[in-house]
Design an enzyme around this catalytic site. Structure first.
Site, PDB file in Angstrom:
ATOM      1  N   SER A  14      71.444  10.130  34.106  1.00 46.53           N
ATOM      2  CA  SER A  14      71.030   9.697  35.349  1.00 46.53           C
ATOM      3  C   SER A  14      71.727  10.443  36.588  1.00 46.53           C
ATOM      4  O   SER A  14      72.907  10.921  36.202  1.00 46.53           O
ATOM      5  CB  SER A  14      71.242   8.262  35.409  1.00 46.53           C
TER       6      SER A  14
ATOM      7  N   TYR B 178      75.591  -0.243  36.315  1.00 47.20           N
ATOM      8  CA  TYR B 178      74.582   0.739  35.468  1.00 47.20           C
ATOM      9  C   TYR B 178      75.201   2.212  35.828  1.00 47.20           C
ATOM     10  O   TYR B 178      75.299   2.925  34.756  1.00 47.20           O
ATOM     11  CB  TYR B 178      73.074   0.822  35.987  1.00 47.20           C
TER      12      TYR B 178
END
Length: 242
Positions: A140, A153
């Site tokens: 990510s 996260y």
């Protein structure tokens, strides 16, 4: 790396980025094996794919990882690309004492990091038997900078990023196994709806970038806005001893 004639396993392949990658690779003449927890969603996804099968199971559960790895070894011994795409993400306000922040973080770390390490280790013997193989980890843009909405996260994806670099270094002298990392920014999927995913790029853009990276043996795969950050960071990190 060749982009046709592969047998590809994709976790989280029934929707979003995983399904977009499955479509791209299926259309290019690869056999695709999609994985997900929901049987109905898997069957619906198969209707959009050619030369594809599904294996239902939850890779965040150790026994399920072992079962799926064994099924691949027996029924699909030609698997040569594993795409670790399945993930978990929770809005996690660390200022709220009743937020159950640690439990959310545990689930994210387990799914996005620990499970990937274990499942990859289970598949490595099979991958190393192939003439050409790859591990593709979907990380990510969050690996470069966390935020107050997804702090845990982001931490889990940063851990995945570090592991991926280590895995790539481990097999640097093996010209048959390549390790890729894809860095999507915000993507418009059901997975990201809670955090404004409607403003993100289409998942097909991630699939297109990965496909081009496979063609070029480009192991670092920044997508969209991540390209700007990666261009700044890569020259710096390249000088860190490893």
């Amino acid at each position: 790396m060749k982009t046709t004639g592969n047998t590809v396993f994709i976790s989280g392949g029934s929707a979003g980025i995983g399904l977009a990658i499955a479509k791209k690779l299926s259309e290019a003449g690869n056999k695709v094996i999609i994985n997900g927890r929901n049987k109905e969603r898997l069957q619906n996804a198969l209707k959009e794919l050619d030369n594809a099968v599904a294996i239902q199971g939850d890779l965040s559960v150790e026994s399920e990882r072992i079962r799926i790895a064994e099924e691949l070894a027996v029924q699909h011994p030609d698997v040569n690309i594993v795409i670790n795409n399945a993930g978990a993400a929770y809005m996690n306000d660390l200022s709220e004492s009743n937020n159950n922040a640690a439990e959310k973080a545990y689930q994210e770390i387990n799914t996005n990091y620990i499970s990937v390490i274990h499942f990859t280790s289970l598949l490595l013997p099979q991958l190393l038997q192939q003439e050409e193989a790859a591990v593709v980890n979907i990380s990510s843009i969050a690996v470069f900078r966390s935020n107050k909405y997804l702090p845990t996260y982001s931490a889990s994806k940063a851990a995945l990023h570090s592991y991926t670099q280590g895995l790539r270094d481990t097999f640097a002298d093996n010209d048959k196994l390549n390790v890729y990392e894809v860095y999507p920014p915000l993507v418009n999927t059901e997975f990201s709806a809670e955090i404004g995913g409607a403003n993100g790029i289409p998942p097909a853009e991630v699939a297109d970038e990965l496909f081009m990276a496979l063609e070029k043996n480009q192991f670092e795969v920044p997508v969209g806005d991540t390209k700007k950050i990666h261009a700044l960071m890569d020259p710096i990190t390249a000088h860190i001893p490893h």
